[in-house]
Design an enzyme around this catalytic site. Structure first.
Site, PDB file in Angstrom:
ATOM      1  N   GLY A   1     -13.074  -1.469  -8.223  1.00  0.00           N
ATOM      2  CA  GLY A   1     -14.329  -0.758  -8.100  1.00  0.00           C
ATOM      3  C   GLY A   1     -14.513   0.067  -6.847  1.00  0.00           C
ATOM      4  N   GLY A   2     -13.420   0.594  -6.248  1.00  0.00           N
ATOM      5  CA  GLY A   2     -13.554   1.424  -5.073  1.00  0.00           C
ATOM      6  C   GLY A   2     -14.219   0.687  -3.927  1.00  0.00           C
TER       7      GLY A   2
ATOM      8  N   THR B   1      -3.741  -0.979  -7.603  1.00  0.00           N
ATOM      9  CA  THR B   1      -4.472   0.254  -7.880  1.00  0.00           C
ATOM     10  C   THR B   1      -3.577   1.480  -7.946  1.00  0.00           C
ATOM     11  OG1 THR B   1      -6.344   1.598  -7.130  1.00  0.00           O
ATOM     12  CG2 THR B   1      -4.903   0.708  -5.432  1.00  0.00           C
TER      13      THR B   1
ATOM     14  N   SER C   1      -8.154   1.049   2.753  1.00  0.00           N
ATOM     15  CA  SER C   1      -8.486   0.567   1.421  1.00  0.00           C
ATOM     16  C   SER C   1      -9.725  -0.318   1.479  1.00  0.00           C
ATOM     17  CB  SER C   1      -7.309  -0.247   0.852  1.00  0.00           C
ATOM     18  OG  SER C   1      -7.664  -0.893  -0.350  1.00  0.00           O
ATOM     19  N   SER C   2     -10.363  -0.480   0.323  1.00  0.00           N
ATOM     20  CA  SER C   2     -11.460  -1.446   0.186  1.00  0.00           C
ATOM     21  C   SER C   2     -11.026  -2.706  -0.539  1.00  0.00           C
ATOM     22  CB  SER C   2     -12.628  -0.810  -0.574  1.00  0.00           C
ATOM     23  OG  SER C   2     -13.155   0.281   0.128  1.00  0.00           O
TER      24      SER C   2
ATOM     25  N   THR D   1      -8.503   0.713  -9.991  1.00  0.00           N
ATOM     26  CA  THR D   1      -8.097  -0.592  -9.468  1.00  0.00           C
ATOM     27  C   THR D   1      -8.240  -1.724 -10.488  1.00  0.00           C
ATOM     28  OG1 THR D   1      -8.859   0.191  -7.308  1.00  0.00           O
ATOM     29  CG2 THR D   1      -8.258  -2.104  -7.448  1.00  0.00           C
TER      30      THR D   1
ATOM     31  N   ARG E   1       0.833  -1.200   0.000  1.00  0.00           N
ATOM     32  CA  ARG E   1       0.000   0.000   0.000  1.00  0.00           C
ATOM     33  C   ARG E   1       0.873   1.256   0.000  1.00  0.00           C
ATOM     34  NH1 ARG E   1      -4.907   1.930  -1.498  1.00  0.00           N
ATOM     35  NH2 ARG E   1      -6.074   2.969   0.142  1.00  0.00           N
TER      36      ARG E   1
ATOM     37  N   ASP F   1      -7.630   8.598  -0.338  1.00  0.00           N
ATOM     38  CA  ASP F   1      -8.333   7.542   0.406  1.00  0.00           C
ATOM     39  C   ASP F   1      -8.359   7.838   1.901  1.00  0.00           C
ATOM     40  OD1 ASP F   1      -9.266   5.963  -1.604  1.00  0.00           O
ATOM     41  OD2 ASP F   1      -7.794   4.367  -1.375  1.00  0.00           O
TER      42      ASP F   1
END
Length: 621
Positions: free
Chosen positions: A527-528, A450, A504-505, A432, A136, A479
């Site tokens: 897709g967020g 992403t 993050s998702s 992403t 990340r 984010d």
């Protein structure tokens, strides 16, 4: 042994999903399948096979299967990237080797979604243990909690915050992949970069999806000389579908990383060019420094593995990802709702089931907003993230679901907190890509990668080469919560802090048979915040409800981020929308543009699924 499917007449009989009549397909799907058939050149390894737990015509749907591969498989968001991964597997490479090759090609052919200028979470299975590699992005050391506040103390509009250097975090994917390769690589590091270098030098064709993304963003890309010169023609319009595009700048950067390792990215001319573009943006400069790049370290975190439906163990990423926690909270609450009813009727999710699912999701997203952040900065409730998945806690949350929608849920009390925290308001997340891979030895990868928004910060680095092209830089800092605290001064868990990784998702997921530990599935999605829902949908309707992966992926999307109930535009009948509204839902139709990639173990091999909403494919042998 299954009867082999050979290209031609037998393949037509065994794989109708791949060789469907082009007259009924969209232009994008025609392009995707024609390109795939030209690239792969290998037959499917087996004919129709029922996946683990498939119930045939369950819920009124026919048992449908996609391609089945007996030895190895790669599901990725672009045919050229998938083919690069398969090439590494054929040469004896591991699933991690293939993931590196796939990512480098995606940097070239799907630059709006991921690339070496961004970050990733990689979940690895080596046949013995699951590992979670955290690549990340990280906030620069000079940022403050007020990074996205205007002088009057109000948050900046997202569009203002995202474009430029302010939003750029320290990219992490290159360092993370090097760390994972160091443990699990079988091929030389430099070999993994050769497919992307060759394509960058020889050129690739602009795809319909890439062209559409360029059209939507051409005004912003046109404002930066590097991106305008590469992505737009002399008339100022994006290159048309099929245009051959070369990227000599990226080829040079990848060759240096392949030769000298990740240090070639985090030090020297590449790092200097990244910093210059971030700090030198005229309207929205950022704080990234050479010291930030040089100091970046990937992390190996402890994955979270959660029992589900007795038979399965679902493993996912811990914070800073909220993905696994929210995904399994949603499914865990849903499992405890007796009023959910039948999930599908006439091939569509039913209103009763959608009500139950979205109410469960509201509860999960309320906890996500209140508690989840970088674990190096944010303590877990009760000092254990698994407190959010405790069966007794899920039962208490499920008891809050009634026949009418709660519309907006409040966070629960999974465990004591060392300090009061404020919930974070929902913010936009986009972009992403996802990769699912299984190699010939049964090792597997689920990697979600992403640059955050589509086209990231809209800044393009040529690595200091002065050549055309390059790679896009992330806008991952958006984010973080734009607002660091609430009116009472309670801090938001996911506020901006120096060196911190934003929540993050992303939900890379590996699923195992709880009885014998065998790997059953690797999946994930872009897709967020919708990633959580797209992954949950696929997991529920395959292993939970008995569909083959492709029909499960093809189902219309649905979501709630603890606000309106979102339904994929044009995919649900008016009666479904009306029933939900009568039950108190605020229903909005939206694009919900997923891009799921999944592989499911069957008795004859790995059955794959690629989301028809994008250009993904599944290849293997």
């Amino acid at each position: 042994m299954p009867r082999p499917c050979v290209k031609g007449m037998a393949a037509m009989a065994c794989a109708p999903a791949v060789f469907a009549s082009k007259s009924s397909l969209s232009r994008l799907e025609v392009w995707r399948r024609v390109l795939l058939s030209g690239l792969v050149g290998v037959a499917l390894a087996g004919c129709s096979a029922l996946p683990f737990g498939l119930k045939g015509g369950a819920f009124g749907l026919p048992a449908s299967s996609g391609p089945v591969f007996g030895r190895m498989a790669v599901a990725a968001a672009h045919p050229l990237a998938a083919q690069a991964g398969l090439q590494m597997l054929r040469e004896g490479g591991s699933a991690v080797d293939a993931a590196v090759a796939v990512q480098m090609v995606l940097t070239l052919v799907e630059p709006q979604a991921s690339g070496i200028g961004g970050g990733a979470f990689l979940l690895s299975w080596d046949g013995t243990k699951v590992q979670a590699f955290d690549g990340r992005e990280m906030a620069p050391g000079a940022v403050t909690e007020n990074l996205f506040l205007r002088p009057d103390g109000t948050p900046m509009p997202f569009a203002q915050a995202v474009v430029g250097g302010r939003s750029v975090g320290v990219p992490g994917v290159v360092a993370m992949l090097e760390a994972a390769h160091r443990q699990h690589g079988r091929l030389p590091w430099a070999r993994l970069f050769e497919p992307a270098i060759r394509l960058a030098e020889e050129g690739f064709s602009v795809s319909p999806y890439l062209h559409r993304q360029l059209l939507q963003e051409k005004a912003t890309l046109a404002t930066r000389p590097q991106s305008a010169a590469y992505w737009l023609g002399p008339d100022g319009e994006p290159w048309p579908v099929g245009h051959p595009l070369r990227n000599p700048a990226l080829a040079q950067v990848l060759r240096a990383i392949g030769r000298d390792g990740a240090a070639a990215f985090y030090e020297g001319p590449v790092a200097a060019d990244i910093v210059a573009r971030v700090q030198g943006h005229s309207g929205n400069p950022g704080h990234l420094t050479l010291a930030d790049l040089d100091g970046y370290l990937p992390k190996e975190r402890e994955p979270i593995c959660t029992p589900w439906k007795v038979k399965f163990k679902v493993c996912g990423f811990p914070p800073p990802s909220s993905g696994h926690l929210a995904l399994m909270q949603t499914l865990g609450v849903l499992e405890r709702l007796p009023r959910a009813g039948e999930p599908l009727r006439q091939g569509l999710p039913t209103p009763n089931w959608l009500h139950a699912y979205t109410e469960a999701a509201r509860l999960a997203f309320a906890d996500r907003a209140a508690y989840v952040g970088d674990p190096d900065y944010v303590p877990a409730p009760g000092n254990d993230w698994r407190s959010l998945l405790d069966p007794a806690y899920l039962a208490r949350r499920a008891a809050l679901v009634g026949p009418q929608s709660m519309r907006t849920a409040k966070p629960g009390n999974p465990g004591p907190l060392p300090q009061a925290q404020a919930p974070m308001a929902e913010q936009s997340e986009f972009g992403t890509s996802h990769v699912s891979i299984v190699d010939a030895q049964g090792r597997a990868v689920a990697m979600t990668t992403t640059i955050e928004a589509v086209w990231g910060s809209r800044l393009m680095s040529d690595g200091g080469s002065g050549l055309p092209g390059g790679f896009m830089l992330n806008n991952q800092l958006t984010d973080f919560s734009f607002v660091p605290s609430d009116a009472q001064g309670h801090p938001v868990a996911n506020r901006v802090q120096p060196g911190k990784r934003p929540r993050s998702s992303m939900s890379p997921t590996l699923v195992f048979d709880a009885r014998d530990g065998a790997l059953l599935m690797t999946l994930g999605a872009p897709g967020g915040a919708g990633i959580i829902h797209y992954t949950a949908k696929t997991l529920f309707f395959t292993l939970g409800a008995g569909l083959a992966p492709q029909p499960a992926v093809d189902l219309p999307n649905f979501a709630s981020m603890n606000g309106p109930t979102l339904l994929e535009r044009g995919r649900f009948p008016p009666a479904t929308l009306q029933t939900l509204r009568e039950r108190g839902h605020e229903v909005n139709e939206a694009a919900l543009d997923s891009g799921i990639q999944a592989l499911l173990r069957t008795p004859r091999g790995w059955m794959g699924a690629a989301d028809p909403r994008r250009e993904g494919v599944v290849v293997g042998e």
